[in-house]
Design a protein around this motif. Structure first.
Motif, mmCIF file in Angstrom:
data_model
loop_
_atom_site.group_PDB
_atom_site.id
_atom_site.type_symbol
_atom_site.label_atom_id
_atom_site.label_comp_id
_atom_site.label_asym_id
_atom_site.label_seq_id
_atom_site.Cartn_x
_atom_site.Cartn_y
_atom_site.Cartn_z
ATOM 1 N N HIS A 1 17.138 46.985 24.110
ATOM 2 C CA HIS A 1 15.765 46.628 23.720
ATOM 3 C C HIS A 1 15.713 46.047 22.300
ATOM 4 O O HIS A 1 14.862 46.402 21.489
ATOM 5 C CB HIS A 1 14.842 47.850 23.800
ATOM 6 C CG HIS A 1 14.864 48.525 25.139
ATOM 7 N ND1 HIS A 1 14.332 47.955 26.272
ATOM 8 C CD2 HIS A 1 15.383 49.713 25.528
ATOM 9 C CE1 HIS A 1 14.497 48.780 27.312
ATOM 10 N NE2 HIS A 1 15.138 49.840 26.878
ATOM 11 N N THR B 1 12.461 43.960 21.803
ATOM 12 C CA THR B 1 11.281 44.825 21.733
ATOM 13 C C THR B 1 11.168 45.500 20.378
ATOM 14 O O THR B 1 10.094 45.548 19.772
ATOM 15 C CB THR B 1 11.342 45.876 22.850
ATOM 16 O OG1 THR B 1 11.473 45.221 24.111
ATOM 17 C CG2 THR B 1 10.100 46.739 22.854
ATOM 18 N N THR C 1 19.787 49.619 17.093
ATOM 19 C CA THR C 1 19.906 48.565 18.108
ATOM 20 C C THR C 1 21.193 47.760 18.000
ATOM 21 O O THR C 1 21.643 47.197 19.008
ATOM 22 C CB THR C 1 18.718 47.603 18.008
ATOM 23 O OG1 THR C 1 18.651 47.074 16.666
ATOM 24 C CG2 THR C 1 17.417 48.318 18.319
#
Length: 490
Positions: free
Chosen positions: A81, A84, A127
């Motif tokens: 993600h 996002t 991330t």
């Protein structure tokens, strides 16, 4: 990008290597005129030798690792993600910049700016950072703690470069109650288990020790046992730390405890019970079948709940086999690990010394947060240390979390040395130095005897010790054995 897929590919590669090396002939590897994928060309002896070595290394790892069955379901939960997270982070920064009025308090803005910078770095790390050896409950969880480790090390570096006064007063920005000298406390005091002078409660000395540190002690050793995964190692560390407290009680009053507090309350009750429960948990984890299935592929609600609960258990299991005296090569690696083990002792000692030099009460929440931090990063660091030590090759890199934990421990110790050199440089009593020198001498003598005995036993059985890097020792033992055979013949 998912960790299970990388593990499955590694397992597939190992299976292919084993399949190739166990083939009886080149004809068995040929199917319709083509060599089976992943198998070495039989006409190339160099490649066959490399494959054989790889298979031997893989077999060694399989002896300590469990088998994992995974259906390979890549759910929404496992994705990174990245887009996002970037979108949410950008929206938050746009809102603060354009819609929120900036306060006029310089101190508040400074604190908020530092916290925001740390949060942005954590978003990047969660991330984008490199995955470690653990994947449960989620790889992002361990990437988060890796980034927290970096932030904590940077904070320690900042404190190290301040003056002693400024460093202690800087702690007021974290908690206004800090920055004040700690009151002196008597930690030894009356060591009578039964105090006849106290008619109301003659066992008051025992009840005074029954505070929040007793369950914390037990829980700490339970978790530490899950990290080290060896009963003897845990017991040695437990006893050795009590000797360290005896050796350093002339520097810090925290180490001055009653004899029964050292050996009964700490070693037997708290540490011993924590180690016992930890070993029982390790036994269950080593026998547990690791079969992973996607949550939406499980038909029953009971199965779904069970799958969610097992998400917080390891993805697979690796049994730690330290075996320091098995051969000389492993012992030398264990000596290197002992240096890292000394860093572990130093990390525990830093808990007491940092409280003393930075004027933090033992019950302060920062002390608890530091312990929670080391609980989360210590397991990863210990696994990376074991992988580094257990790898048959010497050129493998030390893991990133282990590297950072070692750097943090050294930095904390340097802060202690800078902020209170008088305490840290207090001379150790002579009789304590004699005890430590005697212990080191006994370990050195035992090492020479054990290595000599093991190698001589192997040569008598006609076996060769696993010492490819120490040919001179093998030559010496072979020569010694031949001379003994000649003398016995004559």
């Amino acid at each position: 990008m998912t960790k299970p897929e990388s593990k499955r590919s590694a397992v597939a590669a190992i299976s292919a290597a084993v399949k190739c090396t166990t083939a009886s002939s080149a004809a068995e590897r040929v199917n319709n005129g083509s060599v089976e994928p992943g198998c070495p060309d039989p006409s190339t002896p160099t490649k066959a030798k490399v494959t054989k070595q790889t298979s031997r290394e893989s077999l060694h790892r399989r002896n300590t690792e469990c088998e994992v069955y995974d259906d390979g379901t890549n759910t929404f939960f496992w994705r990174a993600h990245t887009v996002t997270v970037l979108f949410i982070l950008t929206c938050a920064l746009v809102y603060i910049t354009l819609l929120e009025e900036t306060p006029q308090d310089t101190t508040y803005n400074t604190k908020r700016g530092i916290v925001a910078s740390i949060l942005v770095f954590l978003c990047f790390g969660v991330t984008q950072a490199k995955d470690g050896p653990f994947t449960r409950p989620h790889p992002a969880y361990w990437r988060f703690w890796l980034c927290v480790t970096v932030v904590y090390e940077l904070f320690l570096i900042f404190i190290l470069f301040q003056t002693v006064h400024d460093g202690r007063q800087f702690m007021k920005y974290i908690d206004p109650k800090l920055g004040v000298p700690l009151p002196e406390r008597d930690y030894g005091g009356n060591c009578l288990i039964y105090d006849p002078g106290n008619n109301t409660d003659p066992f008051h000395n025992i009840w005074d020790k029954m505070d929040g540190f007793v369950p914390a002690h037990f829980l700490g050793w339970y978790i530490k046992t899950l990290m080290i995964r060896d009963w003897w190692m845990c017991m040695i560390i437990s006893v050795m730390f009590e000797f360290l407290e005896y050796s350093l009680e002339h520097q810090l009053p925290n180490f001055s405890e009653c004899w029964w507090d050292h050996w009964i309350m700490d070693v037997l009750v708290c540490n011993g019970l924590g180690i016992y429960c930890g070993m029982k948990t390790l036994a269950w984890l080593s026998m547990k079948p690791y079969q992973w299935q996607g949550l939406w592929n499980i038909p029953t609600y009971k199965g779904k709940i069970k799958r969610i609960a097992f998400q917080f258990t390891p993805y697979s299991w690796v049994k730690f086999e330290w075996k320091p005296a098995s051969n000389l090569r492993r012992w030398l690696l264990f000596v290197f690990h002992s240096i890292l083990l000394g860093i572990n002792f130093l990390s525990e000692l830093n808990t007491f010394y940092l409280k003393f030099v930075l004027w933090m009460p033992p019950e302060h929440y920062l002390v608890l947060l530091r312990l929670v931090f080391f609980v989360n990063v210590g397991g990863v660091a210990m696994r990376e240390i074991y992988d580094f030590m257990d790898d048959p090759k010497f050129h493998k890199k030390l893991g990133q979390q282990a590297w950072l934990v070692a750097a943090i421990t050294v930095t904390e110790f340097l802060i202690v040395v800078k902020y209170d050199p008088n305490t840290i440089m207090l001379p150790i009593p002579f009789f304590i130095m004699e005890c430590w020198l005697l212990g080191i001498l006994l370990i050195f003598i035992w090492t020479l005897w054990r290595v000599h005995w093991d190698m001589a036993t192997l040569y008598q059985k006609g076996q060769s010790p696993d010492l490819p890097q120490f040919h001179f020792l093998q030559i010496w033992f072979v020569t010694k054995t031949q001379i003994a055979d000649i003398q016995s013949t004559n």
